[in-house]
Write a protein that holds these residues in place. Structure first.
Motif, PDB file in Angstrom:
ATOM      1  N   ARG A  38       4.151   8.687   0.339  1.00 34.85           N
ATOM      2  CA  ARG A  38       3.801   8.596   1.762  1.00 34.85           C
ATOM      3  C   ARG A  38       2.361   8.139   1.976  1.00 34.85           C
ATOM      4  O   ARG A  38       2.093   7.289   2.828  1.00 34.85           O
ATOM      5  CB  ARG A  38       4.032   9.943   2.446  1.00 34.85           C
ATOM      6  N   ALA A  39       1.431   8.681   1.204  1.00 28.00           N
ATOM      7  CA  ALA A  39       0.022   8.308   1.368  1.00 28.00           C
ATOM      8  C   ALA A  39      -0.182   6.813   1.110  1.00 28.00           C
ATOM      9  O   ALA A  39      -0.931   6.157   1.831  1.00 28.00           O
ATOM     10  CB  ALA A  39      -0.848   9.137   0.430  1.00 28.00           C
ATOM     11  N   MET A  40       0.480   6.293   0.096  1.00 27.89           N
ATOM     12  CA  MET A  40       0.355   4.862  -0.181  1.00 27.89           C
ATOM     13  C   MET A  40       1.014   4.038   0.915  1.00 27.89           C
ATOM     14  O   MET A  40       0.517   2.967   1.275  1.00 27.89           O
ATOM     15  CB  MET A  40       0.957   4.527  -1.543  1.00 27.89           C
TER      16      MET A  40
ATOM     17  N   VAL B   8       1.196   4.844   4.080  1.00 29.30           N
ATOM     18  CA  VAL B   8       0.267   4.877   5.217  1.00 29.30           C
ATOM     19  C   VAL B   8      -0.870   3.897   4.974  1.00 29.30           C
ATOM     20  O   VAL B   8      -1.225   3.101   5.856  1.00 29.30           O
ATOM     21  CB  VAL B   8      -0.261   6.307   5.452  1.00 29.30           C
ATOM     22  N   SER B   9      -1.444   3.928   3.775  1.00 33.11           N
ATOM     23  CA  SER B   9      -2.527   3.001   3.438  1.00 33.11           C
ATOM     24  C   SER B   9      -2.052   1.559   3.559  1.00 33.11           C
ATOM     25  O   SER B   9      -2.762   0.704   4.094  1.00 33.11           O
ATOM     26  CB  SER B   9      -3.011   3.278   2.015  1.00 33.11           C
ATOM     27  N   TRP B  10      -0.873   1.300   3.057  1.00 35.65           N
ATOM     28  CA  TRP B  10      -0.302  -0.043   3.108  1.00 35.65           C
ATOM     29  C   TRP B  10      -0.171  -0.514   4.555  1.00 35.65           C
ATOM     30  O   TRP B  10      -0.537  -1.630   4.902  1.00 35.65           O
ATOM     31  CB  TRP B  10       1.044  -0.030   2.415  1.00 35.65           C
ATOM     32  N   SER B  11       0.330   0.355   5.418  1.00 41.03           N
ATOM     33  CA  SER B  11       0.541  -0.046   6.808  1.00 41.03           C
ATOM     34  C   SER B  11      -0.782  -0.197   7.565  1.00 41.03           C
ATOM     35  O   SER B  11      -0.912  -1.070   8.416  1.00 41.03           O
ATOM     36  CB  SER B  11       1.445   0.960   7.527  1.00 41.03           C
ATOM     37  N   GLU B  12      -1.767   0.630   7.251  1.00 44.29           N
ATOM     38  CA  GLU B  12      -3.054   0.558   7.946  1.00 44.29           C
ATOM     39  C   GLU B  12      -3.870  -0.650   7.515  1.00 44.29           C
ATOM     40  O   GLU B  12      -4.537  -1.274   8.322  1.00 44.29           O
ATOM     41  CB  GLU B  12      -3.857   1.830   7.697  1.00 44.29           C
ATOM     42  N   LYS B  13      -3.839  -0.967   6.237  1.00 47.42           N
ATOM     43  CA  LYS B  13      -4.659  -2.049   5.704  1.00 47.42           C
ATOM     44  C   LYS B  13      -3.917  -3.373   5.622  1.00 47.42           C
ATOM     45  O   LYS B  13      -4.528  -4.400   5.359  1.00 47.42           O
ATOM     46  CB  LYS B  13      -5.171  -1.678   4.321  1.00 47.42           C
TER      47      LYS B  13
ATOM     48  N   ASP C 256      -2.166  -4.437   3.324  1.00 44.98           N
ATOM     49  CA  ASP C 256      -2.293  -4.996   1.985  1.00 44.98           C
ATOM     50  C   ASP C 256      -0.963  -5.570   1.530  1.00 44.98           C
ATOM     51  O   ASP C 256       0.095  -5.150   1.977  1.00 44.98           O
ATOM     52  CB  ASP C 256      -2.701  -3.921   0.975  1.00 44.98           C
TER      53      ASP C 256
ATOM     54  N   GLN D 261      -1.289  -5.696  -4.194  1.00 49.29           N
ATOM     55  CA  GLN D 261      -2.542  -4.944  -4.160  1.00 49.29           C
ATOM     56  C   GLN D 261      -2.268  -3.448  -4.189  1.00 49.29           C
ATOM     57  O   GLN D 261      -2.995  -2.689  -4.810  1.00 49.29           O
ATOM     58  CB  GLN D 261      -3.336  -5.298  -2.906  1.00 49.29           C
ATOM     59  N   LEU D 262      -1.220  -3.035  -3.526  1.00 46.63           N
ATOM     60  CA  LEU D 262      -0.889  -1.616  -3.423  1.00 46.63           C
ATOM     61  C   LEU D 262      -0.629  -1.004  -4.786  1.00 46.63           C
ATOM     62  O   LEU D 262      -1.077   0.094  -5.075  1.00 46.63           O
ATOM     63  CB  LEU D 262       0.327  -1.437  -2.513  1.00 46.63           C
TER      64      LEU D 262
END
Length: 56
Positions: free
Chosen positions: A33-35, A37-42, A44, A48-49
């Motif tokens: 989930r954390a990845m 969220v990061s993926w959707s916010e940035k 990327d 890269q993820l």
């Protein structure tokens, strides 16, 4: 079976320590989930993820 070059497992939760260890031993990229969220916010790229080389 499908001659995939990479294996990725995605969850909207988390992985247990055993699952993370198993994935690491077998070269499977785990996206939790954390990845996500990061993926959707940035915004990327998946490469890269999970730190993959972009195919040429």
């Amino acid at each position: 079976m499908y001659s995939a070059k990479e294996s990725i497992v995605v969850t909207n939760g988390t992985f247990t320590e055993d699952a993370a260890a198993w994935g690491s031993v077998h070269g499977i990229h785990l996206i939790d989930r954390a990845m996500l969220v990061s993926w959707s916010e940035k915004a990327d790229h998946l490469y890269q993820l999970v730190a993959l080389d972009i195919p040429t």
